[in-house]
Each structure stands twice: as structure tokens, then as C-alpha cells.
Design an enzyme around this catalytic site. Structure first.
Site, PDB file in Angstrom:
ATOM      1  CG  ASP A 209     -11.678 -21.765  40.364  1.00 47.13           C
ATOM      2  OD1 ASP A 209     -12.138 -20.666  40.725  1.00 47.13           O
ATOM      3  OD2 ASP A 209     -11.192 -22.593  41.165  1.00 47.13           O
ATOM      4  CD  GLU A 318     -17.210 -17.483  43.161  1.00 43.84           C
ATOM      5  OE1 GLU A 318     -18.335 -18.005  43.333  1.00 43.84           O
ATOM      6  OE2 GLU A 318     -16.142 -18.004  43.539  1.00 43.84           O
TER       7      GLU A 318
END
Length: 538
Positions: A209, A318
């Protein structure tokens, strides 16, 4: 033989005798599948002996399960594993040396009892491939379940298994790794052993992340994480967002001629009609986009090519543009989406910075009606440029806007949660260990100033009631107050590393695991229900 060794041997014999008597050691895979379907939680046999029926799997001549026999616990470096759970591998034949642990024979079986280690994860996933995280690119609704403690996975799984959603069980940023003292291999193997414990064979994701450079991305890829959230804050230039038109014109004139030509020909002064949404890109705004995003877009293309070289098509990229001070207006989102498509970037999800405030651990701050109007435009852009998922960062607890998010995305969405599961561990303490909770709350004030340098939140701590005047049975109410939620939410690094609170919390959660799983599962389930996700199987 020392008494402890004698007890361990007796405990092992007890466990194997019970498993044999219940017909599990020689059970066919379909019988073990039925057992998993009918079972729940942990089966305790007394004397500290237990096993997890859902963890029982057969693969070839091997049997696998998680159990406790009183054998050696995890080293102090792994506080989330000091719970007595061990991997058992059983076979009538020799067990591969790829597995590490103590080997012995009992009841005609060769047995290995070992730690939930990275090496044992690498060995077991070769026999049970569903334990390795997988790309979720083809899944419609995904939910990121950040687990800062490495102990919340079963709760996340229990929340997700009843719905048509796919969980990302392993999800941490470099900032969270530093604050918790964990590594990506530990994050992945903790998620894998949670999946084994719960018998969850539907597949799960793992997300490196908010990564900003290729060396950090490689660290996540080396641990087998298929999802990379690329944080573009260090390659974007946010400054032109507030420049005068004259300053934008001056800087735009210095860009390379091909960049200027594409910007002017394809965007400047145009209006785009996308699924009912009309998006105007004024001349000056197109130039502003080129100044803000071009370098970041080129870097995204480089990262996409790198991911493809490492993982073929089995990756989920992402793109994160949410870590900015100003919202991502539709014209900017369109420019970014169009240019990513032109570069052939395989975007799985994209996280804009929405209007209003998506602060940590509390509901949406802003006008829900205005959010819904602009969010609908973001969804139209995503649909027009490849159908990628809109990603909701700091998605924890944004209950007031979840119905709109679910409806407008038609559930093609990724929602990130993280700290809210940590808060559920704190909630568990508030329910059954008032002294521990009071100490966590008191210590949080000490660590809050440093944590505030890392997280954008705006709580008024003066609104938090003095716990001296609060009865033990009312302590859970602190988890309902936005101010105390945020205080505890961001102070996790200090609290987990504090010698007076960290070890006590880990011990408490190990001793009250069903309470912990219940708190986490109920809270994440509330998120899924608010989105409107259908029940699994429908």
C-alpha cells in the site's frame, strides 16, 4: 525426560488420538470439506491442547492443520504469534525437508510440528495454492482489510465469506511497517495462516500500500504481493493547482513540444460527454494538468511495465492521487485516465481525492449530496476509460456515503480499511479488560503529537471525557466518539511498541481471540452491508 517435554509428548498423543477417533486422519478431502463447512472456531481438548477444524486439509499424502500442543511458542520478536498455534503436517511417508519444525512419530504417522513461519508458508502453499495471495483483477467488489497486528485476519474472513466480496487480507504501507516493526513477508504469511485457520479457500489479495518507488515495490513483489498501490505524491507537482493563469502559461511554454501539442490538441477547450456526464476542460486547465501530472503519468507507465515483467498479467495496479490537499476535480481525473489508457497502463483501480474530508476512523465530513454528484462523474470517467474500479482511501467508517458509493459504482469498487480493525482490537479491551483500555487511552495522548506528523486528522481532544469519571462498563463508548477514535487510531505505533501496553494487548487478544474476531468481523460486515453487497451465492 523433563516434565515439560513429557507433557508435550502426552499432549501430542492426545491430539492425534482424538483426530484418529473422529476419523479425520484418514478422511477423504470431501469429508474434510464437510467438516470445515460445519465447524466454527477452535476445538479445545483440555490441558492446553486444541485444534482448528476449519484448518484441516488434505493434499496428496499430506494432512495439514493448525493446532496447539504446548510446544515451543514463537520467539519474542513475533508477539502476535505467542498464542500456542502451530502448523502440523502429518503423513504416512517422510515429510519434505522444506518444512521446518520438530519431527516425531505417533499413532503410525510421521508428524512435523512447526511455527507459522515464512519458510513453512512457502512450503505449504506449494500443496495448498489458495494460501498464496492472488490477483483480484477479475473480482468486482474488493475490500482492503489492513491488519496492523497480524491477528485480525480470521475476523476479516468471517465478515467477507458471507458476501460476494473479495478481501485483501494483507495490506500495509511502508509507514505502517515501520510503526509496527513488521515486514511484507510477515504480513503475507500472517494472512495466509489466517486463511488456513478459517479454511478460506476462495482466494485473497495482498496489497503493498502507498508505495512510491520501484525498490519498495520490489520488496512487496518479492513477498508475493500481487497488488501495488502506487502513490504518486513524490512525482506529481501539486503547486500549479494554485498558480495564476499567467504562471501556468509561462511554465507550460517550457514543456517539450510533443507534450504541449498533445495537451492542446486532445484536451484544451474540449468538452467530453461520458455516460450522461459532461466534463469541460478549459484551455488553462488542460495546461495545468500537463504541468501537474505528466511526470507522474510517465512514471506510472514505467511501474506498469515493471509489474508486467515480474508477474505477467497476475497483478493489480492501483493508482493513488488522493494524498493531496485539493480534491481531484473531474477534468483532472479525465486527463489522468485518458493518458493512462493512451500509455496502455493496466489500471485495476484509481483513488481520486474526493471533495469533503475522508479522515481516519470516522464518518465522511462534508455535504453528502455534493459528494454524490461529483462521485457520479468520477464513476462515469472510470467506466469510459477501461472500467477500472474507483478506490476509496481512508474508507473506514464512511457509512453515510457508502450507499451512494455502492449504487453509483454498481459495486465495481475497492474500499480500503486499515486502522478501523486496530480500533476493534482496542474495543475488545474496553469490553473485557478495563485496566488495559484505560492505559491504552492514557498512553495515546503521549504518542499523539508524533503521530499527528504522519496523519491528517483534526480532532478536538478536549471533547474526550476524562476516564476518571467513566464507569468500566461505559468504556466502550469511547469507540463511538470521533475524537477518541482518532486519538487511538493514529497512536497505534507508540502503543504497540510501548513495553507497558504492547505485550499486554497481544496477550489479551491471544487469550480472547473469539471476542477479538467478533469485534472485527461485526465492524467490517457493517461496511459491506452499507455498500449493498449481495450475500455470497446470489
Amino acid at each position: 525426560m523433563e516434565r515439560s517435554e513429557l507433557n508435550i509428548r502426552r499432549n501430542r498423543e492426545l491430539l492425534l488420538a482424538v483426530l484418529d477417533r473422529r476419523g479425520l486422519l484418514d478422511a477423504k478431502p470431501e469429508a474434510l470439506a464437510a467438516l470445515r463447512e460445519a465447524s466454527w472456531g477452535r476445538t479445545d481438548l483440555g490441558a492446553g491442547v486444541f485444534y482448528y477444524p476449519r484448518s484441516f486439509f488434505a493434499a496428496g499424502n499430506l494432512r495439514f492443520l493448525l493446532a496447539g500442543t504446548g510446544g515451543p511458542d514463537a520467539p519474542d520478536a513475533y508477539p502476535n504469534e505467542r498464542d500456542g498455534k502451530r502448523l502440523l503436517v502429518l503423513s504416512r511417508e517422510e515429510i519434505s525437508r522444506d518444512f521446518e519444525g520438530e519431527r516425531f512419530s505417533a499413532s503410525g504417522w510421521k508428524v512435523l510440528e512447526g511455527p507459522r513461519s515464512w519458510n513453512n508458508y512457502l512450503a505449504i502453499k506449494e500443496h495448498l495454492p489458495f494460501l498464496a495471495p492472488a490477483s483480484l483483477r477479475g473480482e468486482r467488489t474488493t475490500i482492503g482489510c489492513g491488519d496492523r497486528l497480524g491477528m485480525a485476519g480470521p475476523g476479516h474472513i468471517r465478515a467477507a465469506r458471507g458476501f460476494r466480496v473479495s478481501p485483501v487480507l494483507a495490506q500495509l504501507s511502508m509507514r505502517e511497517l515501520k510503526l509496527t516493526g513488521r515486514t511484507y513477508p510477515r504480513v503475507v504469511k500472517d494472512a495466509a495462516f489466517a486463511a488456513l485457520q478459517e479454511g478460506f479457500d476462495r482466494g485473497y489479495g495482498a496489497d503493498g500500500d502507498h508505495l512510491k518507488n520501484i525498490p519498495d515495490i520490489d520488496t512487496a513483489l518479492d513477498a508475493g504481493m500481487p497488488m501495488i498501490t502506487l502513490d504518486l505524491t513524490e512525482v506529481m507537482d501539486p503547486a500549479p493547482a494554485s498558480w495564476t493563469d499567467a504562471a501556468v502559461e509561462e511554465s507550460f511554454a517550457r514543456l517539450a513540444e510533443p507534450v504541449r501539442r498533445r495537451t492542446l490538441d486532445d484536451y484544451a477547450g474540449r468538452t467530453f460527454s461520458l455516460g450522461g456526464a459532461s466534463i469541460a476542460v478549459p484551455d488553462i486547465e488542460a495546461k495545468r494538468c500537463a504541468l501537474m501530472y505528466w511526470k507522474a503519468l510517465e512514471f506510472t507507465g514505467e511501474v506498469d511495465r515493471h509489474l508486467r515483467s515480474r508477474r505477467g498479467d497476475a497483478y493489480d495496479l492501483e493508482v493513488s492521487i488522493d494524498e493531496t490537499t485539493a480534491p481531484t476535480v473531474p477534468a483532472h481525473h479525465l486527463f489522468i485516465a485518458s493518458e493512462l489508457a493512451r500509455r496502455g497502463v493496466t489500471v485495476n483501480s484509481l483513488a481520486p481525492r474526493f471533495i469533503g474530508e475522508f479522515q481516519k476512523g470516522i464518518d465522511y465530513i462534508g455535504n453528502p449530496g455534493e459528494f454524490e454528484k461529483q462521485f457520479a462523474v468520477h464513476c462515469a470517467i472510470a467506466k469510459a476509460y477501461g472500467g477500472y474500479k474507483i478506490s476509496i482511501h481512508s474508507g473506514s467508517d464512511k457509512f453515510s456515503v457508502y450507499p451512494a458509493i455502492g449504487r453509483l459504482t454498481d459495486l465495481r469498487v475497492h474500499v480500503k480499511t486499515a486502522g478501523t480493525s486496530w480500533l476493534e482490537a482496542v474495543r475488545a479491551a474496553s469490553l473485557q479488560d478495563p485496566g488495559l483500555f484505560r492505559d491504552l487511552l492514557a498512553k495515546a495522548y503521549e504518542y499523539f503529537p508524533e503521530a499527528l506528523k504522519l496523519y491528517h486528522i483534526t480532532p478536538d481532544l478536549a471533547r474526550i471525557p476524562d476516564p476518571e469519571g467513566v464507569a468500566d462498563e461505559d468504556l466502550p463508548s469511547y469507540l463511538g466518539l470521533p475524537e477518541s477514535r482518532q486519538l487511538l487510531h493514529v497512536s497505534y505505533g507508540g502503543l504497540l511498541n510501548d513495553p507497558a501496553t504492547g505485550p499486554r494487548l497481544f496477550r489479551f487478544l491471544a487469550d480472547r481471540e473469539e471476542l477479538h474476531y467478533g469485534c472485527v468481523g461485526d465492524h467490517i460486515r457493517a461496511h459491506i452491508l452499507r455498500l449493498g453487497a449481495p450475500a455470497h451465492g446470489r
